[in-house]
Scaffold this motif. Structure first.
Motif, PDB file in Angstrom:
ATOM      1  N   THR A 278       0.833  -1.215   0.000  1.00 23.53           N
ATOM      2  CA  THR A 278       0.000   0.000   0.000  1.00 23.53           C
ATOM      3  C   THR A 278       0.860   1.255   0.000  1.00 23.53           C
ATOM      4  N   HIS A 279       0.426   2.215  -0.796  1.00 26.43           N
ATOM      5  CA  HIS A 279      -0.547   2.139  -1.911  1.00 26.43           C
ATOM      6  C   HIS A 279       0.222   2.464  -3.177  1.00 26.43           C
TER       7      HIS A 279
ATOM      8  N   GLU B  78       0.040  -3.576  -5.630  1.00 25.40           N
ATOM      9  CA  GLU B  78      -0.922  -2.502  -5.868  1.00 25.40           C
ATOM     10  C   GLU B  78      -0.292  -1.336  -6.614  1.00 25.40           C
TER      11      GLU B  78
ATOM     12  N   SER C 121      -3.755  -5.326  -7.468  1.00 22.96           N
ATOM     13  CA  SER C 121      -4.753  -4.344  -7.030  1.00 22.96           C
ATOM     14  C   SER C 121      -4.663  -3.132  -7.940  1.00 22.96           C
TER      15      SER C 121
ATOM     16  N   ASN D 252      -6.932   2.103  -4.767  1.00 19.26           N
ATOM     17  CA  ASN D 252      -7.366   2.159  -3.377  1.00 19.26           C
ATOM     18  C   ASN D 252      -8.230   3.395  -3.107  1.00 19.26           C
TER      19      ASN D 252
ATOM     20  N   ALA E  31      -9.377  -1.960  -3.782  1.00 23.97           N
ATOM     21  CA  ALA E  31      -9.626  -1.715  -2.358  1.00 23.97           C
ATOM     22  C   ALA E  31     -10.703  -0.644  -2.216  1.00 23.97           C
TER      23      ALA E  31
ATOM     24  N   ASN F 218     -12.684  -2.500   2.051  1.00 23.78           N
ATOM     25  CA  ASN F 218     -11.948  -1.731   3.037  1.00 23.78           C
ATOM     26  C   ASN F 218     -12.915  -1.399   4.166  1.00 23.78           C
TER      27      ASN F 218
END
Length: 809
Positions: free
Chosen positions: A385-386, A407, A438, A441, A475, A495
């Protein structure tokens, strides 16, 4: 007319012969570390004169004309600092309070538009390239520069890169002076942030000088090895992306094979002849079979090697070697996640990339150190992240057995960010540890919209094109909402908002679900009373922001639902910036299960109890409470035993059964002495104790390893604590410790995990120091270049010093 046709045919025939420069040997590709011997100086984002005339010197009007600027090859940089990469200049800046959300979220370091004097960094490096190697192609590769970087070589502008997280490379062949000095210059502009957390600044990851033949495997995604497993066999597909940058067309042959961990060839491919026109790119595919493959898993992180060669005129003109794992993933909407055909609950953590003492510029050993700490806790998955991680983090996860959710920085499909996602996948797709991508986010503005849906669809299709072996998630902090991104994402990521997952699963039974970000308990290691002045919260699993939950709450939800694949707790470690629930004087987050040094908080033992089969029995708090005699203290016990009985100075305080996925609490009136827990686990007796200690007497130094490689790159983490005269660690000690090195090594950072400490992470030579917090501090030491040994010396006022010898080979 006939003669012209004849000459044309001859030219065409000759152009099909690859050019191999004289003096080139077999296996001519090199990947040379480029970290050493850089010069560094701050510039200025608001004053061009203090920025070495950048912005007023017309350096882009004529190619190579940079006279009078620090880009010029004859610029005198003797007053600039000597640095070795990775380098983060922000971690050395003092903390400064400014009432500004961006400064707050980045940990009160004075960098960004409000601090132009700290937001530009210049780097210069002088190097030579042998004249005999002039037939090769050369490329400079940076694994990460924060941020908005520009690169020059010998006064010529090579290119720029805006992302602070993606790796990038530039071909520099045309600009090299062979057999003479070359000067590379890099400007990093950290004025504009990308995230809302500490990001650092500078060339904070490794740099590399690559060289290879004109006919070569591409640096980004040049070889992709992946396998399908069935009936005791692994069918391995090897995809080679080959480029011809020569001045003639080329004819060559591709040959690939697979070796085991020890280098033994276990499968051979075909000889694949190919031709490439000038500037042509060609993707060649070969397949081979591994009989009874050894599957990569969390407990047996076995990696094979795929080796591919390009041959021409009887020589190997380029070769590439990648590690890969043979394993299977399955994401089932009713039964959860399967690794190698076996169900596996994801026991994950989300992590930012900084560490105490060094900021974002971590030596490779720290990546392995942090992953080992997480595995010891029972973590089996890591979410980056992220942003894209450093490659060495993925190497650590590959070799130690840790799944990774990789991600990208932003959910958007504009040309620049689509290219960043493309580059991320091409760079990382060989890593065995990555089980899912991913695409972003918590994009508040975009995630619920039709635009978000279209962006997501584009990124999903891109991922499936570049890596059909995996799937992707997003996310989403959207609760029970099936709109926008969630309409198209293959695996729904939650999330928080876990109270809505039952309804969501019922309404969308075919979509697998994972907790991309969960928990967010806030705790301060070693502190057990709320302190709003120093910005501390109790080290119990009780305090959390409005959007989040305790560790115990989310894990009970996850463990009870087979279709819920598990999730990623926020966060594995504290990180600089995003202070919560307080702001100044707090300068880093409280979210970590461990603090910024990797020292466990009490919630660590909750997870370890239910995420491992180890015999866990942990008592909190410590038992040094002078002045609180007779007053009640909440005593928490974390364990995976069947029952626990607690004793204070030999007197039983009662026996309690241990509910699954929970903890036990006694309220105990304090008296000095010894608090003992006796537990039973499947007929076995387990004990643990905390006791009142005396005053600090001597220093203890505990290294992460005792032998280093003498290469100037290896590192050791040394944890410092103090014990009383009876050898008992003093858990509430706050002594100031001083550190020094005798021999060829250097301290590069210190920390103690205190989220409100404003002490320096970087000190002047001979002045290294750090106070203990909760009885602990940490220093990070970088190896030297001389074999032998060096000694770490720790001292403090009124306590016995210690000397720790470290061998260096």
């Amino acid at each position: 007319m006939k003669n012209r046709k004849f000459h044309f045919c001859v030219i065409l025939f000759l152009s099909m012969i690859p050019v191999v420069a004289s003096g080139q040997k077999q296996n001519t590709r090199s990947h040379q570390n480029f970290d050493a011997n850089w010069k560094f100086s701050l510039g200025n984002a608001a004053d061009a004169k203090r920025d070495f005339d950048y912005g007023i010197g017309n350096i882009f009007s004529k190619s190579g004309e940079t006279a009078g600027t620090c880009i010029a090859t004859d610029f005198k940089d003797s007053t600039w600092a000597n640095v070795r990469l990775p380098h983060d200049w922000v971690v050395a800046l003092p903390f400064q309070y400014v009432k500004n959300d961006d400064i707050d979220s980045h940990g009160y370091k004075p960098v960004g538009a409000l601090f132009p004097q700290n937001s530009i960094g210049w780097y210069r490096k002088t190097f030579t390239v042998n004249k005999a190697d002039s037939g090769k192609r050369y490329e400079i590769q940076f694994d990460g520069i924060y941020r908005d970087s520009k690169v020059w070589l010998n006064g010529y502008y090579i290119g720029g890169h805006s992302s602070g997280y993606n790796s990038f490379a530039f071909d520099i062949t045309d600009f090299i002076k062979f057999g003479k000095s070359n000067v590379m210059v890099v400007r990093a502009d950290a004025t504009q942030s990308e995230g809302w957390f500490y990001e650092g600044a500078g060339i904070y990851r490794h740099a590399w000088l690559n060289s290879y033949n004109n006919v070569h495997f591409k640096t980004a995604g040049g070889l992709f090895a992946h396998a399908e497993v069935a009936d005791g066999k692994a069918q391995v597909k090897i995809e080679a992306d080959i480029e011809n940058r020569g001045i003639n067309a080329a004819a060559a042959t591709l040959y690939s094979y697979i070796t085991d961990r020890d280098g033994k060839i276990i499968a051979k491919g075909k000889q694949i002849p190919f031709t490439e026109a000038i500037r042509e790119n060609k993707l060649l595919v070969d397949e081979m079979t591994i009989i009874n493959p050894r599957l990569w898993s969390l407990d047996d992180a076995y990696l094979y090697r795929a080796v591919s060669l390009i041959k021409a005129n009887g020589q190997t003109i380029d070769s590439i070697n990648v590690k890969f794992g043979v394993r299977t993933f399955k994401f089932d909407s009713e039964k959860g996640f399967f690794l190698n055909g076996k169900p596996l609950k994801v026991q994950g953590v989300s992590c930012h990339q900084d560490h105490a003492g060094v900021g974002s510029a971590l030596p490779d050993e720290l990546q392995y150190y942090r992953i080992r700490l997480l595995k010891e806790m029972g973590v089996n998955a890591y979410r980056t992240t992220h942003n894209p991680p450093t490659p060495e983090l993925l190497d650590a996860c590959d070799s130690l057995g840790m799944l990774v959710m990789d991600e990208t920085r932003l959910l958007t499909s504009g040309q620049e960010y689509e290219q960043q996602y493309r580059d991320l996948i091409l760079r990382d797709r060989n890593h065995a540890s990555i089980f899912m991508w991913s695409i972003g986010n918590e994009e508040y503005v975009t995630q619920r919209t039709d635009i978000g849906k279209r962006i997501a669809q584009n990124q999903i299709l891109l991922q499936q094109q570049l890596d059909p072996t995996r799937t992707s998630t997003y996310a989403a902090n959207m609760g029970n909402v099936y709109r926008g991104v969630n309409e198209v994402i293959p695996v729904r990521g939650f999330n928080y908002n876990l109270l809505g997952i039952d309804a969501y699963h019922k309404e969308h039974p075919l979509q697998p679900i994972i907790g991309t970000e969960v928990a967010s308990t806030v705790t301060t290691r070693s502190i057990y009373v709320k302190d709003t002045v120093r910005a501390y919260v109790p080290d119990y699993d009780v305090t959390f922001p409005s959007w989040a939950s305790t560790a115990e709450t989310w894990w009970k939800i996850a463990d009870a639902r087979p279709w819920f694949m598990g999730g990623f707790a926020w966060t594995g470690f504290d990180y600089r910036g995003e202070p919560t629930p307080y702001r100044w004087p707090n300068i880093n987050s409280h979210f970590g299960i461990m603090d910024m040094c990797g020292f466990p908080k009490n919630v660590y033992y909750y997870y370890q109890s239910w995420w491992t089969d180890k015999d866990i029995l942990h008592i909190a708090p410590h038992w040094n409470w002078k002045g609180k005699e007779g007053k009640p203290i909440d005593v928490w016990v974390n364990t995976n035993a069947d029952d626990v009985e607690l004793y204070l100075n030999g007197k039983s305080l009662g026996k309690k059964e241990m509910p699954r996925n929970s903890h036990l609490v006694w309220t105990v009136n304090y008296e000095p002495g010894k608090l003992v827990a006796v537990a039973h686990k499947k007929g076995k007796v387990i004990t643990a104790k905390v006791e009142t200690t005396g005053a600090p007497y001597s220093i203890v130094l505990s290294p992460s390893k005792k032998i280093l490689t003498a290469n100037g790159e290896d590192a050791v983490v040394i944890n410092a604590s103090v014990v009383d005269k009876n050898g008992r660690e003093v858990p509430d000690a706050l002594n100031m410790l001083h550190f020094d090195i005798k021999g060829d090594a250097q301290i590069i950072g210190v920390g103690n995990g205190d989220p409100s400490s404003h002490e320096a992470d970087k000190c002047l030579p001979g002045q290294w120091q750090r106070s203990l917090f909760g009885g602990k501090a940490q220093l990070i030491v970088l190896s030297g270049m001389q074999a032998g040994s060096f000694t770490v010396v720790a001292s403090g006022a009124g306590i016995k010093s210690n000397q720790l010898p470290i061998i260096q080979k």
